[in-house]
Design a protein around this motif. Structure first.
Motif, mmCIF file in Angstrom:
data_model
loop_
_atom_site.group_PDB
_atom_site.id
_atom_site.type_symbol
_atom_site.label_atom_id
_atom_site.label_comp_id
_atom_site.label_asym_id
_atom_site.label_seq_id
_atom_site.Cartn_x
_atom_site.Cartn_y
_atom_site.Cartn_z
ATOM 1 N N ILE A 138 0.878 -1.108 0.053
ATOM 2 C CA ILE A 138 0.083 0.029 0.010
ATOM 3 C C ILE A 138 1.073 0.986 0.136
ATOM 4 C CG2 ILE A 138 -1.772 1.315 1.005
ATOM 5 C CD1 ILE A 138 -2.616 -1.237 2.450
ATOM 6 N N GLU A 139 0.839 2.092 -0.942
ATOM 7 C CA GLU A 139 1.502 3.452 -0.893
ATOM 8 C C GLU A 139 0.727 4.401 -0.068
ATOM 9 O OE1 GLU A 139 3.609 6.179 -4.106
ATOM 10 O OE2 GLU A 139 1.401 6.319 -4.487
ATOM 11 N N VAL A 140 1.509 4.611 1.063
ATOM 12 C CA VAL A 140 1.242 5.822 2.046
ATOM 13 C C VAL A 140 0.920 7.215 1.478
ATOM 14 C CG1 VAL A 140 1.484 6.900 4.385
ATOM 15 C CG2 VAL A 140 1.864 4.417 3.980
ATOM 16 N N ALA A 172 1.783 -0.396 18.939
ATOM 17 C CA ALA A 172 2.954 0.367 19.067
ATOM 18 C C ALA A 172 4.293 -0.613 19.188
ATOM 19 C CB ALA A 172 3.133 1.394 20.088
ATOM 20 N N GLY A 173 3.968 -1.896 19.692
ATOM 21 C CA GLY A 173 5.056 -2.633 20.066
ATOM 22 C C GLY A 173 5.395 -3.835 19.104
ATOM 23 N N ALA A 174 4.600 -4.034 17.954
ATOM 24 C CA ALA A 174 4.922 -5.067 16.946
ATOM 25 C C ALA A 174 3.781 -4.467 15.802
ATOM 26 C CB ALA A 174 4.348 -6.330 17.561
ATOM 27 N N GLY A 175 4.320 -5.500 14.677
ATOM 28 C CA GLY A 175 3.952 -5.125 13.381
ATOM 29 C C GLY A 175 2.652 -5.960 13.062
ATOM 30 N N MET A 176 2.424 -6.008 11.816
ATOM 31 C CA MET A 176 1.106 -6.678 11.356
ATOM 32 C C MET A 176 1.109 -8.039 11.407
ATOM 33 S SD MET A 176 0.738 -6.507 7.299
ATOM 34 C CE MET A 176 1.900 -7.637 6.328
ATOM 35 N N ASP A 177 2.444 -8.758 11.394
ATOM 36 C CA ASP A 177 2.667 -10.169 11.538
ATOM 37 C C ASP A 177 2.709 -10.632 12.911
ATOM 38 O OD1 ASP A 177 2.807 -10.442 8.850
ATOM 39 O OD2 ASP A 177 4.362 -9.968 8.502
ATOM 40 N N HIS A 178 2.624 -9.983 13.989
ATOM 41 C CA HIS A 178 2.320 -10.320 15.246
ATOM 42 C C HIS A 178 1.580 -11.614 15.469
ATOM 43 C CE1 HIS A 178 1.718 -10.463 19.644
ATOM 44 N NE2 HIS A 178 3.085 -10.057 19.833
ATOM 45 N N ASN A 201 1.122 -2.773 7.866
ATOM 46 C CA ASN A 201 2.165 -2.058 8.665
ATOM 47 C C ASN A 201 2.208 -0.530 8.592
ATOM 48 O OD1 ASN A 201 3.548 -4.530 9.825
ATOM 49 N ND2 ASN A 201 4.931 -4.341 8.065
ATOM 50 N N PHE A 202 2.295 -0.018 9.800
ATOM 51 C CA PHE A 202 2.724 1.498 9.768
ATOM 52 C C PHE A 202 4.187 1.420 9.292
ATOM 53 C CE2 PHE A 202 -0.639 1.712 13.141
ATOM 54 C CZ PHE A 202 -1.464 2.588 12.505
ATOM 55 N N PRO A 203 4.645 2.582 8.568
ATOM 56 C CA PRO A 203 5.908 2.776 8.257
ATOM 57 C C PRO A 203 7.148 2.441 9.413
ATOM 58 C CG PRO A 203 4.666 4.498 7.375
ATOM 59 C CD PRO A 203 3.869 3.708 8.434
ATOM 60 N N PHE A 204 6.910 2.719 10.632
ATOM 61 C CA PHE A 204 7.907 2.419 11.474
ATOM 62 C C PHE A 204 8.029 0.979 11.781
ATOM 63 C CE2 PHE A 204 4.285 2.015 14.504
ATOM 64 C CZ PHE A 204 4.887 1.112 15.440
ATOM 65 N N ALA A 205 6.801 0.154 11.791
ATOM 66 C CA ALA A 205 6.920 -1.063 11.592
ATOM 67 C C ALA A 205 7.720 -1.807 10.430
ATOM 68 C CB ALA A 205 5.744 -1.713 11.954
ATOM 69 N N GLU A 206 7.160 -1.275 9.225
ATOM 70 C CA GLU A 206 7.728 -1.723 8.068
ATOM 71 C C GLU A 206 9.352 -1.686 7.797
ATOM 72 O OE1 GLU A 206 7.122 -3.015 3.990
ATOM 73 O OE2 GLU A 206 5.913 -2.723 5.652
ATOM 74 N N HIS A 207 9.848 -0.576 8.468
ATOM 75 C CA HIS A 207 11.233 -0.201 8.330
ATOM 76 C C HIS A 207 12.007 -0.491 9.818
ATOM 77 C CE1 HIS A 207 10.671 1.851 4.641
ATOM 78 N NE2 HIS A 207 9.747 2.358 4.994
ATOM 79 N N LYS A 208 11.301 -1.242 10.704
ATOM 80 C CA LYS A 208 11.761 -1.747 12.050
ATOM 81 C C LYS A 208 12.275 -0.867 12.585
ATOM 82 C CE LYS A 208 12.648 -6.581 10.055
ATOM 83 N NZ LYS A 208 11.772 -6.165 8.934
#
Length: 218
Positions: free
Chosen positions: A8-10, A37-43, A64-71
């Motif tokens: 998805i393009e943000v 806030a603590g984990a991404g969509m694959d938690h 994913n939010f961008p912060f999770a996407e980019h770890k």
């Protein structure tokens, strides 16, 4: 049931985030599903929740939010989070334009989703589900984070653990009582991660969600 991995393009400047579309054979509605806030969509919680919702006829687009996407450790600013939710809502409409659309999120994801909807009152979203609304930081009880909820005109479902350290039960009850379209469900013994000993909290979350959705759509 079908599963599809997506991007998805943000926005052109923020770039792409990963997403997962899960749709049952005969869906009744579609949810955007935002992580905390603590984990991404694959938690495991997010995967299990999406799978369980599909089994009761609810399609989901989790992302994913961008912060999770980019770890990155720090969650995105509200402005970036809101853009991401907007993009996810748009994608959900594209994937299944005839289905009623709901927004949902775990903790941070739910709060960012409600903030976005408070700023977009003309949205055709049917309602929002909070899988643990993070009312305040742990050990610092307050209600300011809920002020924007007064602007929402859509049905709201709050699924809250009685032992959630980010939402004192007395306070979350006080917040929800004046909200005419809010439904508050107490999950006895559950913490912010919806852990409660041997109790099957996931089934309770999904059953309450299904019951609430059916009431809105009938």
């Amino acid at each position: 049931m079908k599963a599809q991995s997506l991007k998805i393009e943000v926005s052109p400047s923020v770039g792409l985030v990963s997403a997962r579309y899960l749709v049952p054979d005969k869906p009744t509605c579609i949810f955007t599903l935002a992580h905390g806030a603590g984990a991404g969509m694959d938690h495991s919680f997010m995967e299990t929740l999406a799978d369980a919702l599909s089994k009761v006829g609810i399609a989901t687009v989790r992302f994913n939010f961008p912060f999770a996407e980019h770890k990155k450790g720090r969650p995105d600013s509200p402005a970036i989070a809101h853009l991401t939710i907007e993009a996810a809502i748009k994608k959900a409409r594209e994937l299944n334009p005839k289905l009623p659309l709901f927004v949902s999120g775990k903790s941070f994801g739910g709060r960012m989703s409600s903030q976005y909807l408070a700023g977009h009152p003309d949205s055709d979203v049917k309602g929002i589900v909070f899988y643990g609304f993070p009312l305040h930081p742990s050990g610092k009880p307050s209600t300011e984070r809920a002020d924007h909820l007064k602007s929402l005109k859509i049905p709201m479902l709050f699924l809250q653990g009685s032992k959630d350290t980010l939402a004192d039960w007395t306070l979350i009850k006080t917040v929800c009582e004046p909200l005419r379209k809010a439904t508050l469900v107490k999950l006895e013994g559950a913490d912010h991660s919806f852990k409660a000993g041997k109790m099957d909290v996931m089934s309770l979350l999904v059953n309450e969600t299904k019951k609430w959705v059916e009431k809105i759509l009938k």
